[in-house]
Scaffold this motif. Structure first.
Motif, mmCIF file in Angstrom:
data_model
loop_
_atom_site.group_PDB
_atom_site.id
_atom_site.type_symbol
_atom_site.label_atom_id
_atom_site.label_comp_id
_atom_site.label_asym_id
_atom_site.label_seq_id
_atom_site.Cartn_x
_atom_site.Cartn_y
_atom_site.Cartn_z
ATOM 1 N N GLN A 150 0.855 -1.181 0.000
ATOM 2 C CA GLN A 150 0.000 0.000 0.000
ATOM 3 C C GLN A 150 0.894 1.234 0.000
ATOM 4 O O GLN A 150 1.902 1.279 0.704
ATOM 5 C CB GLN A 150 -0.910 0.011 1.229
ATOM 6 N N GLN A 166 0.939 5.439 0.389
ATOM 7 C CA GLN A 166 0.213 6.626 0.815
ATOM 8 C C GLN A 166 0.774 7.853 0.104
ATOM 9 O O GLN A 166 1.875 8.324 0.405
ATOM 10 C CB GLN A 166 0.321 6.812 2.328
ATOM 11 N N SER A 167 0.030 8.363 -0.848
ATOM 12 C CA SER A 167 0.451 9.567 -1.562
ATOM 13 C C SER A 167 0.250 10.792 -0.681
ATOM 14 O O SER A 167 -0.630 10.820 0.186
ATOM 15 C CB SER A 167 -0.359 9.713 -2.856
ATOM 16 N N TYR A 168 1.046 11.821 -0.912
ATOM 17 C CA TYR A 168 0.878 13.067 -0.178
ATOM 18 C C TYR A 168 -0.418 13.766 -0.555
ATOM 19 O O TYR A 168 -0.922 14.604 0.194
ATOM 20 C CB TYR A 168 2.057 14.010 -0.482
ATOM 21 N N TRP A 169 -0.932 13.455 -1.746
ATOM 22 C CA TRP A 169 -2.075 14.184 -2.267
ATOM 23 C C TRP A 169 -3.383 13.388 -2.231
ATOM 24 O O TRP A 169 -4.369 13.788 -2.816
ATOM 25 C CB TRP A 169 -1.773 14.615 -3.705
ATOM 26 N N LYS A 170 -3.373 12.249 -1.556
ATOM 27 C CA LYS A 170 -4.591 11.446 -1.424
ATOM 28 C C LYS A 170 -4.823 11.103 0.044
ATOM 29 O O LYS A 170 -3.880 10.911 0.810
ATOM 30 C CB LYS A 170 -4.482 10.164 -2.251
ATOM 31 N N ASP A 171 -6.091 11.017 0.406
ATOM 32 C CA ASP A 171 -6.439 10.725 1.799
ATOM 33 C C ASP A 171 -6.220 9.259 2.147
ATOM 34 O O ASP A 171 -5.803 8.935 3.260
ATOM 35 C CB ASP A 171 -7.907 11.101 2.066
ATOM 36 N N GLU A 172 -6.493 8.394 1.184
ATOM 37 C CA GLU A 172 -6.396 6.960 1.443
ATOM 38 C C GLU A 172 -5.248 6.336 0.644
ATOM 39 O O GLU A 172 -4.962 6.760 -0.488
ATOM 40 C CB GLU A 172 -7.710 6.259 1.051
ATOM 41 N N PRO A 173 -4.593 5.319 1.203
ATOM 42 C CA PRO A 173 -3.510 4.642 0.463
ATOM 43 C C PRO A 173 -4.062 3.830 -0.705
ATOM 44 O O PRO A 173 -5.244 3.432 -0.701
ATOM 45 C CB PRO A 173 -2.883 3.733 1.515
ATOM 46 N N THR A 174 -3.254 3.605 -1.720
ATOM 47 C CA THR A 174 -3.647 2.812 -2.877
ATOM 48 C C THR A 174 -2.866 1.501 -2.886
ATOM 49 O O THR A 174 -1.718 1.446 -2.419
ATOM 50 C CB THR A 174 -3.381 3.571 -4.186
ATOM 51 N N ARG A 199 -0.754 -1.371 -4.685
ATOM 52 C CA ARG A 199 0.161 -1.427 -5.821
ATOM 53 C C ARG A 199 0.712 -2.836 -5.990
ATOM 54 O O ARG A 199 0.986 -3.534 -5.014
ATOM 55 C CB ARG A 199 1.335 -0.471 -5.606
ATOM 56 N N ARG A 238 6.651 5.800 2.544
ATOM 57 C CA ARG A 238 5.190 5.835 2.378
ATOM 58 C C ARG A 238 4.627 4.473 1.962
ATOM 59 O O ARG A 238 3.488 4.367 1.525
ATOM 60 C CB ARG A 238 4.821 6.906 1.343
#
Length: 296
Positions: A136, A138-146, A148, A181
């Motif tokens: 997973q 965690q982008s700085y610009w998204k609230d939830e992790p994606t 991968r 992240r």
């Protein structure tokens, strides 16, 4: 022998031969001197040294050759990668800490957030075996992790952070992810595909991790006083002096002039000026003007 001593001895041998070719007796004396400084056991026989030569090549990819005419062991310069300088730097720091008492009273270490270094071992294992990994991010610009799924290709350090350079299976492209992240790392047993990509060349002109701008010649100018700092700590390995006058020094670089590079230039405030290319000079000027608006 403890694994730490084993690795430290290898690094000491490499460090010594990097400086100058040496006979076995010279190397042995050097190791004994280091032994007195560190209280570690570096005493070796000729037979152990021959085994070390093989292990150094297997682990580091550094070939030590015996020059019969000089009767000395040496590292051929083109076989030695400058990236190992960081290993030696870390080793020397660790050695100093190991032999000193109450280190907190003698050294102040910079306090930094988690770098994700706990993932290094697993990711290097996946790279060696060409395994796909899941995690997973965690982008700085998204609230939830994606989620991968990637094929790890390279670990790169940039701006005091560690990045995983990989092939993103879903997006079918090269991506990079900050290790700090990444969470829930899962190393699968599924093999990725053969990747014929020279990532060292891919990042050859990068300042940091970004490469989206085409690499081109950049000319920077600063005072002769400021130039002393830039000479000792270049912005990029391609940096060279284009010309030097009594008051000014012109540096030429060949880099990707990305945002990371621009931020590196801004670090020097008004002591460093972009002369070329023209578009980059305008970009810097526009950013400075926008900055001035914020301080009105």
């Amino acid at each position: 022998m403890a694994k730490r001593e084993y690795i430290q001895r290898h690094l000491l041998i490499i460090k010594r031969l990097k400086k100058r070719p040496s006979s076995f007796d010279d190397l042995h004396s050097y190791l004994l001197q280091q032994q007195e400084l560190t209280n570690e056991n570096y005493d070796i026989s000729q037979r152990t040294f021959q085994r070390d030569i093989k292990d150094i090549y297997t682990i580091f990819g550094i070939e030590i050759k015996f020059n019969k005419s000089e009767r000395k062991y040496e590292i051929i310069e083109e076989d030695f990668e400058k990236e190992y300088d960081r290993i030696f730097e870390s080793f020397e720091t660790l050695s100093a800490i190991n032999i000193s008492n109450h280190i907190g009273k003698k050294m102040i270490l910079e306090r930094k957030a988690n770098k994700g270094t706990e993932h290094l071992h697993g990711l290097l294992y996946a790279i060696d075996n060409e395994y796909l990994v899941k995690f997973q991010h965690q982008s700085y610009w998204k609230d939830e992790p994606t989620n991968r799924k990637v094929q790890p290709l390279l670990i790169k350090e940039a701006q005091h952070r560690w990045y995983l350079v990989c092939w993103d299976v879903e997006k079918s492209e090269i991506r990079n992810f900050g290790l700090d992240r990444i969470s829930n790392l899962d190393i699968t047993q599924k093999k990725g595909r053969k990747m014929d990509i020279d990532l060292s060349e891919f990042y050859h002109h990068a300042v940091g991790i970004e490469t989206y701008e085409k690499a081109e010649k950049v000319v920077l100018v600063c005072s002769s006083y400021q130039a002393q700092y830039l000479k000792s700590l270049p912005i990029h390995p391609s940096q060279k002096i284009q010309k030097e006058t009594k008051d000014k020094c012109y540096f030429e670089l060949f880099v990707h002039p990305t945002n990371e590079f621009i931020m590196e230039v801004f670090k020097y405030n008004n002591t460093l000026e972009v002369k070329e290319p023209k578009w980059l000079r305008i970009e810097i000027k526009n950013r400075v003007q926008d900055m001035m608006k914020s301080y009105k």
